[in-house]
Design a protein around this motif. Structure first.
Motif, PDB file in Angstrom:
ATOM      1  N   VAL A   8       0.821  -1.217   0.000  1.00  0.00           N
ATOM      2  CA  VAL A   8       0.000   0.000   0.000  1.00  0.00           C
ATOM      3  C   VAL A   8       0.862   1.277   0.000  1.00  0.00           C
ATOM      4  N   PHE A   9       2.019   1.254   0.637  1.00  0.00           N
ATOM      5  CA  PHE A   9       2.829   2.477   0.664  1.00  0.00           C
ATOM      6  C   PHE A   9       3.539   2.700  -0.678  1.00  0.00           C
ATOM      7  N   ALA A  10       3.869   1.616  -1.378  1.00  0.00           N
ATOM      8  CA  ALA A  10       4.402   1.772  -2.739  1.00  0.00           C
ATOM      9  C   ALA A  10       3.343   2.433  -3.626  1.00  0.00           C
ATOM     10  N   CYS A  52      11.831  -3.029   5.472  1.00  0.00           N
ATOM     11  CA  CYS A  52      11.669  -2.791   6.916  1.00  0.00           C
ATOM     12  C   CYS A  52      12.893  -2.024   7.415  1.00  0.00           C
ATOM     13  N   ALA A  53      12.901  -1.702   8.707  1.00  0.00           N
ATOM     14  CA  ALA A  53      14.014  -0.946   9.276  1.00  0.00           C
ATOM     15  C   ALA A  53      15.321  -1.707   9.141  1.00  0.00           C
ATOM     16  N   PRO A 101       4.827  -4.020   4.175  1.00  0.00           N
ATOM     17  CA  PRO A 101       6.245  -4.332   3.960  1.00  0.00           C
ATOM     18  C   PRO A 101       7.005  -3.267   3.169  1.00  0.00           C
ATOM     19  N   HIS A 102       6.802  -2.012   3.565  1.00  0.00           N
ATOM     20  CA  HIS A 102       7.635  -0.885   3.125  1.00  0.00           C
ATOM     21  C   HIS A 102       8.013  -0.168   4.411  1.00  0.00           C
ATOM     22  N   PHE A 103       9.317  -0.004   4.656  1.00  0.00           N
ATOM     23  CA  PHE A 103       9.782   0.585   5.915  1.00  0.00           C
ATOM     24  C   PHE A 103       9.019   1.869   6.248  1.00  0.00           C
ATOM     25  N   HIS A 104       8.596   1.972   7.498  1.00  0.00           N
ATOM     26  CA  HIS A 104       7.927   3.193   7.950  1.00  0.00           C
ATOM     27  C   HIS A 104       8.178   3.371   9.434  1.00  0.00           C
TER      28      HIS A 104
END
Ligand code: AMP
Length: 121
Positions: A8-10, A52-53, A101-104
């Motif tokens: 979703v963040f992509a 991820c971080a 699964p996009h670092f936040h």
């Protein structure tokens, strides 16, 4: 594990899903969490694709890491919570309940946040 372009963040970064842009620069984008858990609940994500971080901290160029964390600090300051305080959370992997699964980084603030975990040891 490979980065999933369909997270979703992509989609937010590509403009396929809308968000309220609170801050944006070359390294980072910040927008309100859709399910806020505090009066201030902002997500800051890097522009580049990291899962991820752990992935970001290990693999991003130093300039991207500095730019990203400076953006996190600026977003918190702009939200007016630098003096009252805030909590940063970055979930990594299954035990942390990372959903996207996009670092936040979550910025949580605006009230007394209490103890760190709902179910401490
Ligand atoms: P995490 O569990 O650390 O992966 O957190 C993912 C966060 O993304 C959750 O707090 C969700 O509420 C938030 N979220 C999911 N979809 C959206 C969206 N379209 N816009 C803003 N926040 C979202």
């Amino acid at each position: 594990m490979a980065y999933d372009d369909n997270n979703v963040f992509a989609k937010i970064l590509r403009g396929e899903i809308p968000c309220t842009r609170l801050y944006e620069d070359d390294f980072a984008l910040a927008f309100p969490d859709i399910r806020p858990q505090a009066p201030v609940h902002i997500l800051v994500i890097p522009k580049a694709p990291y899962i991820c971080a752990a992935d970001f901290n290990a693999n991003a160029p130093a300039g991207e890491i500095a730019g990203f964390y400076r953006a996190v600090a600026k977003v918190a300051k702009d939200a007016g919570v630098e003096e009252s305080g805030y909590r940063l959370i970055a979930n990594v992997g299954p035990d942390s309940h990372q959903e996207v699964p996009h670092f936040h980084v979550h910025i949580l603030a605006g009230r007394k946040l209490g103890t760190m975990l709902v179910n401490p040891l």
